[in-house]
Motif scaffolding. Structure first.
Motif, PDB file in Angstrom:
ATOM      1  N   UNK A 180       0.585  -1.117  -0.026  1.00 25.04           N
ATOM      2  CA  UNK A 180      -0.043  -0.272  -0.212  1.00 25.04           C
ATOM      3  C   UNK A 180       1.056   1.020   0.487  1.00 25.04           C
ATOM      4  N   UNK A 181       0.897   1.596  -1.291  1.00 23.28           N
ATOM      5  CA  UNK A 181       1.573   3.105  -1.314  1.00 23.28           C
ATOM      6  C   UNK A 181       1.261   4.218  -0.668  1.00 23.28           C
ATOM      7  N   UNK A 182      -0.180   4.375  -0.766  1.00 22.17           N
ATOM      8  CA  UNK A 182      -0.979   6.025   0.175  1.00 22.17           C
ATOM      9  C   UNK A 182      -2.620   4.888   0.045  1.00 22.17           C
ATOM     10  N   UNK A 183      -2.453   4.511   0.743  1.00 21.57           N
ATOM     11  CA  UNK A 183      -3.817   3.993   1.516  1.00 21.57           C
ATOM     12  C   UNK A 183      -4.988   4.438   2.654  1.00 21.57           C
ATOM     13  N   UNK A 184      -6.020   4.822   2.125  1.00 24.69           N
ATOM     14  CA  UNK A 184      -7.077   5.362   3.913  1.00 24.69           C
ATOM     15  C   UNK A 184      -8.266   4.482   4.160  1.00 24.69           C
ATOM     16  N   UNK A 198      -1.875  -9.360  13.978  1.00 22.77           N
ATOM     17  CA  UNK A 198      -2.760  -9.149  14.548  1.00 22.77           C
ATOM     18  C   UNK A 198      -2.419 -10.924  15.434  1.00 22.77           C
ATOM     19  N   UNK A 199      -1.619 -11.810  15.390  1.00 21.60           N
ATOM     20  CA  UNK A 199      -1.348 -12.558  15.657  1.00 21.60           C
ATOM     21  C   UNK A 199      -0.245 -12.026  17.767  1.00 21.60           C
ATOM     22  N   UNK A 200       0.323 -11.548  17.260  1.00 22.99           N
ATOM     23  CA  UNK A 200       0.717 -10.843  18.221  1.00 22.99           C
ATOM     24  C   UNK A 200       2.604 -11.262  18.145  1.00 22.99           C
ATOM     25  N   UNK A 201       3.145 -11.459  16.569  1.00 21.08           N
ATOM     26  CA  UNK A 201       4.036 -11.757  16.286  1.00 21.08           C
ATOM     27  C   UNK A 201       4.979 -10.319  15.713  1.00 21.08           C
ATOM     28  N   UNK A 202       6.481 -10.631  15.751  1.00 19.94           N
ATOM     29  CA  UNK A 202       6.971  -9.207  15.298  1.00 19.94           C
ATOM     30  C   UNK A 202       6.929  -9.535  13.289  1.00 19.94           C
ATOM     31  N   UNK A 203       6.492  -8.391  12.491  1.00 17.60           N
ATOM     32  CA  UNK A 203       7.007  -8.080  11.418  1.00 17.60           C
ATOM     33  C   UNK A 203       7.918  -6.709  10.780  1.00 17.60           C
ATOM     34  N   UNK A 204       7.824  -7.572   9.577  1.00 17.96           N
ATOM     35  CA  UNK A 204       8.751  -6.058   8.661  1.00 17.96           C
ATOM     36  C   UNK A 204       7.485  -5.584   7.797  1.00 17.96           C
ATOM     37  N   UNK A 205       7.214  -4.288   8.182  1.00 17.72           N
ATOM     38  CA  UNK A 205       5.979  -4.080   7.101  1.00 17.72           C
ATOM     39  C   UNK A 205       6.555  -3.103   6.326  1.00 17.72           C
ATOM     40  N   UNK A 206       7.508  -2.979   5.767  1.00 16.92           N
ATOM     41  CA  UNK A 206       8.719  -2.086   4.517  1.00 16.92           C
ATOM     42  C   UNK A 206       8.226  -3.178   3.363  1.00 16.92           C
ATOM     43  N   UNK A 207       8.031  -2.414   2.341  1.00 19.12           N
ATOM     44  CA  UNK A 207       8.148  -3.298   1.154  1.00 19.12           C
ATOM     45  C   UNK A 207       8.533  -3.600  -0.002  1.00 19.12           C
ATOM     46  N   UNK A 208       8.265  -4.486  -1.127  1.00 20.01           N
ATOM     47  CA  UNK A 208       9.136  -4.972  -1.225  1.00 20.01           C
ATOM     48  C   UNK A 208       8.780  -5.177  -2.682  1.00 20.01           C
ATOM     49  N   UNK A 209       9.785  -4.090  -4.086  1.00 15.70           N
ATOM     50  CA  UNK A 209       9.334  -4.131  -5.650  1.00 15.70           C
ATOM     51  C   UNK A 209       9.136  -2.385  -5.685  1.00 15.70           C
TER      52      UNK A 209
END
Length: 507
Positions: A16-20, A53-64
């Motif tokens: 999501x580049x730009x989402x509201x 949403x399960x409480x696990x760590x994540x990396x939200x940085x985009x690919x591509x």
């Protein structure tokens, strides 16, 4: 407490580049796979906690595609009080905002924690979160809002003997303390009872090994008294004879000593008798004067007279002793002593019988004491066993009542709070969710969604918190009970781009 999501803004968050997203009471998110549906509810949790949403760590940085900053902002209201929270990543560092003001991680975390508990919120938001927790955390979360049965309520379900005993004991100690006290006492008395039984057995063996005394004990006692009387009578006679014999022997010794003294005195007489009167000085050999010669003669006469008196006294003393000896007669007591020895021998069988009787009586008394100690030890042990069984019954009944309270909260699910040990039958804390007799881990996807929704609604009702809820993979479930609070549904629609619809408009 009423929690509502109002607006989510995403910038360079995964795809999501730009989402509201403006949320309504019902928000539908549809689209084909890999269109970013799941990233939307995931970003809500990342904004709040930095996790999925399960409480696990994540990396939200985009690919591509290239980006300068990742950022997510969530506008939410808690009991109609709005707060805008933001989390982002720029140049590898995480940034935070509270109401658009740059903040520290601790400031955002403390604010979120002050609004709602993390495990509770995630359990309300994602029906799959609660089952992902360790069973102890699940159990704690469910029981947090269910009051335990009161002791009085549990006592009312127990047999009267157990209830009365525990009701009295818990006035001083808790059940946990009573369990420790009586487990220790039971173990102690188990060992003591074995030792007490062994002592009783040993004493009985000693008693059975005693010889029979074979006579009436009263007759034996009387016979010993008679023989002792006879011995005492003889001893009185022999004691009188012994006094006479001691005097006889003493006089014999005295006479012998006096005779020796008389003989010694007689041996001195010739020398004194024949002693010459010297009329010259033994030193200068000159003739002594008449007076000096007279003094020498007077000295001899004086010594002669003293000798005669002393010798006569010795002779007189000897004759007196001889006269006393003549008046005495030496008594032979050997016959009396032999009679005493014979009587003592006669006493032995009776004394042995009395001794055996005394030993038997002593052992019987010790056996009685040992049996009393054994009974007291067994009674103490049995008392502790009874109390431990009562505690076990109390805990089982308490568990049953508590499980009943929890079970009453659910309509289709079964909840197990305890399991029984195979070895001792004791109940141990446990937690298992079942639907139609199947544990949660064996449920199908649609069944697990329905189970999760029921669990989160129970938590919502018990905690008093109404929060948004997400149903992911909604295409796999055809029917479910509408959860309370906002509902976000994610559904796969083949060949469709991402579409977000609220209950009153489409974007």
């Amino acid at each position: 407490m009423h929690i509502r999501f109002q607006k989510l803004t995403l910038k360079n968050y995964k795809s999501h580049r730009d989402l509201t997203v403006d949320f309504g009471e019902l928000t539908k998110i549809t689209g084909d796979n890999a269109k970013g549906k799941s990233s939307i509810p995931e970003s809500l949790c990342w904004t709040l906690y930095g996790t999925d949403s399960l409480g696990s760590k994540l990396d939200p940085t985009p690919i591509g595609y290239a980006f300068d900053e990742v950022k997510a902002e969530l506008l939410l209201s808690v009991d109609e009080k709005q707060v805008l929270l933001g989390r982002g990543i720029a140049k590898g560092k995480t940034k935070y905002w509270v109401n658009e003001v740059p903040s520290k991680a601790t400031e955002l975390d403390e604010l979120v924690q002050s609004l709602f508990d993390k495990d509770l919120f995630l359990s309300l938001f994602n029906p799959a979160y609660f089952p992902s927790l360790h069973w102890e955390a699940q159990r704690k979360l469910i029981l947090q809002y269910v009051t335990s049965p009161a002791n009085k309520e549990v006592f009312g379900q127990l047999p009267p003997a157990q209830a009365d005993k525990l009701a009295d004991l818990v006035k001083k100690h808790s059940l946990a303390e009573l369990d420790k006290i009586h487990r220790e006492n039971k173990n102690k008395q188990d060992k003591a009872y074995i030792a007490a039984q062994s002592r009783t057995k040993t004493l009985l063996q000693q008693l059975n090994s005693l010889p029979e005394y074979g006579v009436d004990i009263d007759e034996a006692t009387e016979k010993v008294a008679q023989l002792d009387g006879q011995i005492m009578e003889i001893e009185r006679t022999t004691e009188a004879a012994a006094d006479t014999n001691r005097k006889y022997t003493a006089l014999q010794s005295q006479i012998k000593s006096l005779q020796e003294q008389v003989s010694a005195s007689a041996g001195k007489w010739p020398e004194l008798r024949d002693e010459q009167i010297v009329d010259t000085c033994r030193t200068c050999k000159q003739a002594l004067q008449d007076e000096a010669v007279k003094a020498v003669a007077d000295d001899k006469n004086r010594r002669v007279q003293a000798y005669k008196e002393q010798h006569a006294a010795l002779v007189a003393k000897r004759k007196e002793a001889e006269a006393q000896l003549e008046a005495l007669e030496y008594i032979d007591v050997s016959e009396q002593l032999e009679k005493i020895r014979a009587l003592e021998q006669d006493k032995l069988p009776y004394l042995d019988a009395i001794k055996a009787y005394s030993r038997r009586a002593q052992l019987e008394d010790q056996i009685e004491q040992a049996k009393v100690a054994e009974a007291e030890t067994l009674a103490s042990r049995n008392e502790s066993v009874f109390i431990l069984d009562a505690i076990k019954a109390f805990e089982a009944k308490e568990a049953e009542l508590q499980a009943g309270k929890v079970q009453d909260l659910f309509t289709t699910l079964s909840i197990r709070l305890f399991k029984q040990n195979k070895g001792d039958g004791e109940l141990k804390p446990d937690f298992e969710i079942e639907m139609d007799g199947k544990p949660y881990r064996k449920l199908s996807l649609s069944e697990s969604i329905r189970a999760g929704l029921e669990l989160r609604d129970v938590l919502s009702q018990q905690s008093g918190i109404v929060a948004p809820c997400i149903v992911d993979n909604a295409e796999s479930i055809t029917r479910f009970t509408q959860p309370n609070g906002q509902l976000i549904m994610c559904r796969v629609v083949a060949g469709q781009d991402l579409k977000i619809e609220t209950e009153d408009e489409v974007k």
